[in-house]
Design a protein around this motif. Structure first.
Motif, PDB file in Angstrom:
ATOM      1  N   HIS A  48      -3.968  64.461 -47.079  1.00  0.00           N
ATOM      2  CA  HIS A  48      -2.941  63.500 -47.501  1.00  0.00           C
ATOM      3  C   HIS A  48      -1.958  63.500 -46.715  1.00  0.00           C
ATOM      4  CE1 HIS A  48      -4.957  63.278 -51.458  1.00  0.00           C
ATOM      5  NE2 HIS A  48      -4.785  64.621 -51.400  1.00  0.00           N
ATOM      6  N   ARG A 102       6.239  60.723 -51.041  1.00  0.00           N
ATOM      7  CA  ARG A 102       5.015  60.368 -50.069  1.00  0.00           C
ATOM      8  C   ARG A 102       3.731  60.194 -50.934  1.00  0.00           C
ATOM      9  NH1 ARG A 102       3.187  60.493 -44.938  1.00  0.00           N
ATOM     10  NH2 ARG A 102       1.229  60.705 -44.536  1.00  0.00           N
ATOM     11  N   LEU A 103       3.957  61.063 -52.089  1.00  0.00           N
ATOM     12  CA  LEU A 103       2.614  61.109 -53.309  1.00  0.00           C
ATOM     13  C   LEU A 103       3.079  61.750 -54.244  1.00  0.00           C
ATOM     14  CD1 LEU A 103       0.019  63.788 -52.452  1.00  0.00           C
ATOM     15  CD2 LEU A 103       2.170  63.500 -51.021  1.00  0.00           C
ATOM     16  N   PRO A 122       1.057  57.016 -54.156  1.00  0.00           N
ATOM     17  CA  PRO A 122      -0.242  57.297 -54.519  1.00  0.00           C
ATOM     18  C   PRO A 122      -0.329  58.583 -55.361  1.00  0.00           C
ATOM     19  CG  PRO A 122       0.163  57.200 -52.182  1.00  0.00           C
ATOM     20  CD  PRO A 122       1.504  57.136 -52.873  1.00  0.00           C
TER      21      PRO A 122
END
Length: 490
Positions: A48, A102-103, A122
């Motif tokens: 990731h 970011r996720l 995400p």
């Protein structure tokens, strides 16, 4: 020591087969937990593209993978962003956008909420896949590790940024206050999205090489059954949890003999709760602090002086604390003032909010906004939030004191007190009350109850009965939601 993940690796080296975590009947050894962290770090970095400083969000109830991600972020120098799963989608959207996550790792039960809140972030199921591992990483104790958004009792939450070293110093103080060792068994049921549930006992226990039994969320019957079955030595609560335990049918006969202590914090503790716990021959330890202090700052200590009633104790082993006036000057004992804190356990500031950081951090001291007194021996008693204090005719009224008396009324289950503007007195107290099931009470009866116990100027001008009080996940009343109602139902 390079970073906090190193501590888990070292404990695994000393006692690889020792149980680190218990969860839903399964046991995870320190060797297995160390390997889980290494796999999580690899997944974040390789799969990731997580870099130092990136925010990794988690929307889930308590779970071993939650802790693995925390230590994986420590290894990589990334930042874990715990999300309150009780929040609505718009509230989550604000945090995720403000933090620029970011996720996000998500538990299936909250996947739809996350999609509604932030469809562009995400989403990954909360799981640590088998595969390659990262045993090393660039993370250091100087790196930020936790971005925890405050509970928002006054409006929009702020993101408090805590370095790895803050968690390290916090854990040392937890070991001191609990007398915690690798032989302890911890029952962890408070949510990991708050620093209390994560850092008062859970991460300190893993730093010490102890065993943590994780419950996804607190339920009184489940907790009492676990205490009897799993024989924990330490258990962390908040006053709302204690009240739920006392109301549970199994409390009176519950086997509490394994407990060396129960700890509590998050708000002032009424003497009735202290008496109810200690009547079962279990010491009740008090912890005072804030999200910004990781949270341990002031505490009573197991084996120390627990005879001072509602006192929250002495400044911690690695944290300075004082009661000060508005200029920061320390006040003499017995004089109410604001609690100021200083130490390596303190946050490094609010995320992207220099104005708010500067407003509460002055000359190295964090201004908590809490009002307390200090006795001649240095023991603190916290009375209320500074902004909650009501000034009526030049007299200070602490809502927490009035709430304590209101809760002594036999028909009152919950109470909250706010100040209402008054042309003559500047402010007057207004009480919001939730009655016990099947009980009936009237405003005059409530006022008479208070008048028999407190000064006349502290008697609430108005009494508003309501079905429920808005609360945070840890049971604190969200006063800002009640404030618009002051005067509308009087």
């Amino acid at each position: 020591m390079t970073n906090l993940a190193t501590l888990i690796d070292r404990n695994a080296a000393f006692a690889p087969a020792k149980t680190a975590l218990r969860f839903e009947g399964a046991a995870i050894s320190y060797a297995e937990f160390s390997a889980m962290i290494a796999r999580a770090a690899h997944t974040l970095r390789v799969d990731h593209g997580v870099l130092p400083g990136d925010r990794v969000a988690v929307l889930a109830t308590n779970h071993p993978a939650y802790l693995a991600l925390l230590y994986a972020c420590a290894r990589l120098g990334a930042i874990l962003l715990p999300l309150n799963w009780r929040l609505a989608a718009p509230e989550l959207r604000y945090i995720l956008e403000h933090a620029e996550a970011r996720l996000c790792f998500v538990e299936p039960a909250f996947a739809a909420t996350l999609t509604e809140a932030a469809p562009d972030v995400p989403a990954l199921l909360l799981d640590i896949p088998k595969g390659s591992a990262d045993a090393e990483g660039p993370g250091t104790l100087e790196d930020p590790l936790l971005l925890v958004y405050t509970s928002g009792t006054t409006g929009r939450p702020k993101g408090a940024l805590l370095r790895q070293e803050a968690l390290f110093h916090n854990a040392v103080m937890s070991h001191h206050l609990h007398g915690m060792t690798s032989e302890d068994q911890i029952l962890s049921a408070l949510p990991f999205f708050h620093v209390g549930g994560l850092n008062i006992q859970t991460t300190p226990a893993l730093q010490a090489g102890a065993t943590v039994t994780i419950h996804p969320r607190f339920a009184p019957d489940t907790a009492l059954e676990a205490i009897a079955r799993d024989r924990p030595t330490l258990f962390l609560t908040v006053p709302a949890v204690i009240r739920a335990l006392l109301a549970a049918p199994g409390w009176a006969d519950a086997d509490l003999s394994s407990l060396r202590a129960i700890s509590t914090g998050s708000e002032p503790v009424h003497q009735a709760l202290i008496d109810a716990v200690t009547a079962r021959r279990v010491p009740l330890l008090q912890v005072y602090g804030a999200t910004e202090s990781c949270p341990i700052a002031v505490y009573t200590r197991l084996g120390g002086d627990l005879s001072r009633g509602t006192s929250t104790g002495l400044p911690g082993l690695l944290c300075e604390a004082k009661v000060a006036d508005d200029t920061g000057r320390e006040l003499p004992h017995g004089t109410p003032g604001e609690v100021l804190l200083r130490g390596r356990n303190l946050f490094s500031g609010y995320w992207r909010d220099e104005v708010a950081t500067a407003a509460c951090t002055i000359d190295g001291w964090y201004h908590t906004g809490d009002i307390a007194t200090r006795d001649a021996d240095g023991y603190f008693t916290v009375h209320d939030r500074k902004k909650n204090m009501i000034i009526s005719g030049g007299e200070n009224i602490y809502p927490a004191e009035l709430e304590r008396v209101l809760l002594e009324h036999p028909d009152v289950a919950e109470a909250a007190v706010l100040g209402a503007p008054d042309p003559k007195w500047q402010e007057v107290p207004v009480a919001f009350l939730v009655l016990r099931a099947g009980c009936i009470a009237d405003a005059e009866g409530v006022r008479a109850h208070v008048a028999a116990r407190l000064a006349r100027f502290k008697v609430p001008r108005d009494v508003i009965f309501t079905d429920a009080l808005p609360r945070t996940a840890l049971g604190k009343v969200r006063h800002f939601e009640l404030r618009p109602l002051v005067g509308t139902q009087a």
